[in-house]
Design an enzyme around this catalytic site. Sequence first.
Site, short mmCIF file in Angstrom:
data_model
loop_
_atom_site.label_atom_id
_atom_site.label_comp_id
_atom_site.label_asym_id
_atom_site.label_seq_id
_atom_site.Cartn_x
_atom_site.Cartn_y
_atom_site.Cartn_z
N HIS A 178 -4.79 36.85 -17.48
CA HIS A 178 -5.38 35.64 -16.86
C HIS A 178 -4.99 35.63 -15.39
O HIS A 178 -4.11 34.88 -14.97
CB HIS A 178 -4.88 34.37 -17.56
N HIS A 201 -11.10 34.04 -27.35
CA HIS A 201 -9.76 33.53 -27.67
C HIS A 201 -9.84 32.88 -29.05
O HIS A 201 -10.58 31.91 -29.23
CB HIS A 201 -9.31 32.50 -26.63
N GLU A 224 -5.42 30.61 -31.93
CA GLU A 224 -4.09 30.66 -31.32
C GLU A 224 -3.30 29.45 -31.82
O GLU A 224 -3.01 28.51 -31.08
CB GLU A 224 -4.24 30.65 -29.78
N ASP A 257 -1.37 39.06 -21.47
CA ASP A 257 -1.77 37.66 -21.48
C ASP A 257 -1.28 36.98 -20.19
O ASP A 257 -1.39 37.55 -19.12
CB ASP A 257 -1.28 36.93 -22.73
N ASN A 258 -0.66 35.82 -20.29
CA ASN A 258 -0.37 35.02 -19.09
C ASN A 258 0.90 35.49 -18.37
O ASN A 258 1.78 36.10 -18.98
CB ASN A 258 -0.21 33.56 -19.48
N HIS A 280 -5.91 42.17 -21.71
CA HIS A 280 -6.08 40.71 -21.83
C HIS A 280 -5.09 40.03 -20.90
O HIS A 280 -3.88 39.98 -21.18
CB HIS A 280 -5.86 40.29 -23.29
N LYS A 287 -4.87 32.29 -13.47
CA LYS A 287 -3.81 31.32 -13.73
C LYS A 287 -2.46 31.77 -13.19
O LYS A 287 -1.53 30.96 -13.06
CB LYS A 287 -3.64 31.10 -15.24
ZN ZN Z 1 -5.44 34.67 -23.13
#
Ligand code: ZN
Length: 437
Positions: A82, A231, A234, A331-332, A80, A85
């Site tokens: 991104h 998603h 969250e 994630d990010n 997972h 981004k």
């Molecule tokens: Zn995410």
Amino acid sequence: MSHAFMSPPNAARFVLSNATVPAVTLTGFEASSREGLVKADIVVADGLVSDILAPGAAPAEYAKVDMKDGMVWPTFADMHTHLDKGHIWERRANPDGSFMGALDAVRADREANWSADDVHRRMEFSLRSAYAHGTGLIRTHLDSLAPQHRISFEVFSSVRDAWKDRIALQAVALFPLENMADEAFFADLLTVVRDAGGLMGGVTQMSPELDAQLDKLIRAAADNGLDIDLHVDETEDREVLTLKAIAEAVLRNGFTGKVTAGHCCSLARQDEDVARATIDLVARAGISIVSLPMCNMYLQDRHPGRTPRWRGVTLLHELAAAGVPTAVASDNTRDPFYAYGDLDPVEVFREAVRILHLDHPLDTAARVVTTSPSAILGRPDIGRIAVGSPADLVLFSARRWSEFLSRPQSDRVVLRKGKVIDRNLPDYRELDSVIGA
Ligand SMILES: [Zn+2]
């Protein structure tokens, strides 16, 4: 930098002798383990793992790299991320570190800057870092609000082709489910995702429309042969629990594709009986759950001037105990949702152990960045060590968990098809011309 293991011989066949291996990543080798770690000799021939033997059992004529009990892992799976981004922080910081601040900042940056070239150059930077850290499989979500879906999926497809021998890539369309009401957009998105071999995703929100939205998404995925990766929840708001609605919708529609739910933070805020009932439903629906511990701890329970009181992560132990496939991921990275990160699964694992208490004992914990995510992503061939598999291995000087988890393991060696790769990380200065710093 003078460990013996730093330089596997440039031979067609060699043995990594006296290695320590997380048993959960080994297929076809049985030995007694200590806190999930076994000793083995791993024979590499012509780029493949050709044998896994008891320590010291490899024939004496084989070229030998004495691991001196150093760990050997398979390459990692980061399920997972991104990539679209990544690394925009210096151009578009999150003013207060909050979830809303992140949403607004990313929207502004996307609308102003996300040309094909911008997305492409940042993706490349992220993938070079991930590859150097020892990753072999990545799933990314791609912001898919029109017209970005066409730009990002086209870039993704070319990047996936360019990287196919180094990192296997998957992409998920990420959008607010309410945008499905725009029929022309939704039809176009389905076409783009299907043509790119991607997955449907989205952000679920508590709404009177939620059940209908989920039915529409699931039917569209079924009609197009697509899996789903959402998603979910969250938030610290315990009134929010769309995970239950998702599980009910999967069961109601008899959906046979794979469904993954990421985050699921608010599950940890429920009363025991609600949590238990939801987990049972998730297990029955066959949904997989991925926790994003670094990002969740960064964003959740953040209030100015107030010390955070909870860790933001979902009920990973309880889900796993109920038979739900579980994993953790990055994630990010360096964007408004998470100011830090470098797509290093060793960091993710180390932080997950601390944040989620995956330790004492660590036994099978190594699965959360290897075999578990690769199985969830339908690539069980990656993230495990097996005879006949490519010798895609990560070598560490650390011998035991305490050594492994106490340092960043910057001196690790990554083998791909039995060859040492260049582990130099890309220089941040390369991004200056991309993000206008
Ligand atoms: Zn995410």
